[in-house]
Design an enzyme around this catalytic site. Sequence first.
Site, mmCIF file in Angstrom:
data_model
loop_
_atom_site.group_PDB
_atom_site.id
_atom_site.type_symbol
_atom_site.label_atom_id
_atom_site.label_comp_id
_atom_site.label_asym_id
_atom_site.label_seq_id
_atom_site.Cartn_x
_atom_site.Cartn_y
_atom_site.Cartn_z
ATOM 1 N N ILE A 143 49.203 43.273 37.773
ATOM 2 C CA ILE A 143 48.110 42.954 36.852
ATOM 3 C C ILE A 143 47.021 43.973 37.137
ATOM 4 C CG2 ILE A 143 47.180 41.235 38.474
ATOM 5 C CD1 ILE A 143 45.998 39.734 36.106
ATOM 6 N N SER A 144 46.503 44.615 36.116
ATOM 7 C CA SER A 144 45.553 45.705 36.299
ATOM 8 C C SER A 144 44.243 45.215 36.913
ATOM 9 C CB SER A 144 45.255 46.383 34.965
ATOM 10 O OG SER A 144 46.407 46.991 34.432
ATOM 11 N N GLN A 145 43.598 46.106 37.635
ATOM 12 C CA GLN A 145 42.262 45.881 38.169
ATOM 13 C C GLN A 145 41.329 45.440 37.028
ATOM 14 O OE1 GLN A 145 40.445 49.606 38.927
ATOM 15 N NE2 GLN A 145 38.986 48.843 40.445
#
Length: 206
Positions: A51-53
């Site tokens: 899951i992206s920053q």
Amino acid sequence: MVEQQLRARGIHDPRVLAAMGRVPRELFVPEDVRVRAYDDAALPIGEGQTISQPYMVARICEELALEGGERVLDVGTGSGYQAAVLAELAAEVHSIERIPALAERARAALADAGYGERVHVHVGDGTRGLPGHAPFGAIAVAAAAPGVPEALYEQLEEGGRLVVPVGGRWEQLLETVVRSPQGPRIVRTVPCRFVPLVGEEGFDGR
């Protein structure tokens, strides 16, 4: 998260900041890392994906410059988190994921968070987009491509924006590409690091 990771680092669009504040990020990460859901970092979600920053999700959404009435394509569903944020900002969201298990988990997470009817999750090669649902006012890509995928650019409506990390497997630039009569117009680049975009117009899966 909104104040320290986003606003303090240059995210100014009030609609994006509000959307990031509304979406429950903890519902989109595995239980064993849920305590870290709002960390300033990408987190593992299984199948070798992340899951992206939060900052990168917000940056992508701000670069898309959404006004609320657009049909948006989200390439690389992953956890479903970015699709949920996009659903707060646009009228219709289609999201495509190449790994069936992740797509199924994302559908469940989106339903639990209240986005089940607002985000349509598809399984397939994200580099090819969804021509049957095109054109899109905006396309967000959450994985790195070796170049701007031509199929995705062609599915933009005139003036539409494609935000995609472009570069090698380990370092990229987040490019904002606008469709214009003269061809692709790159308006901004930001250093970033994403997992590889696998598919016909991306990297191979090895």
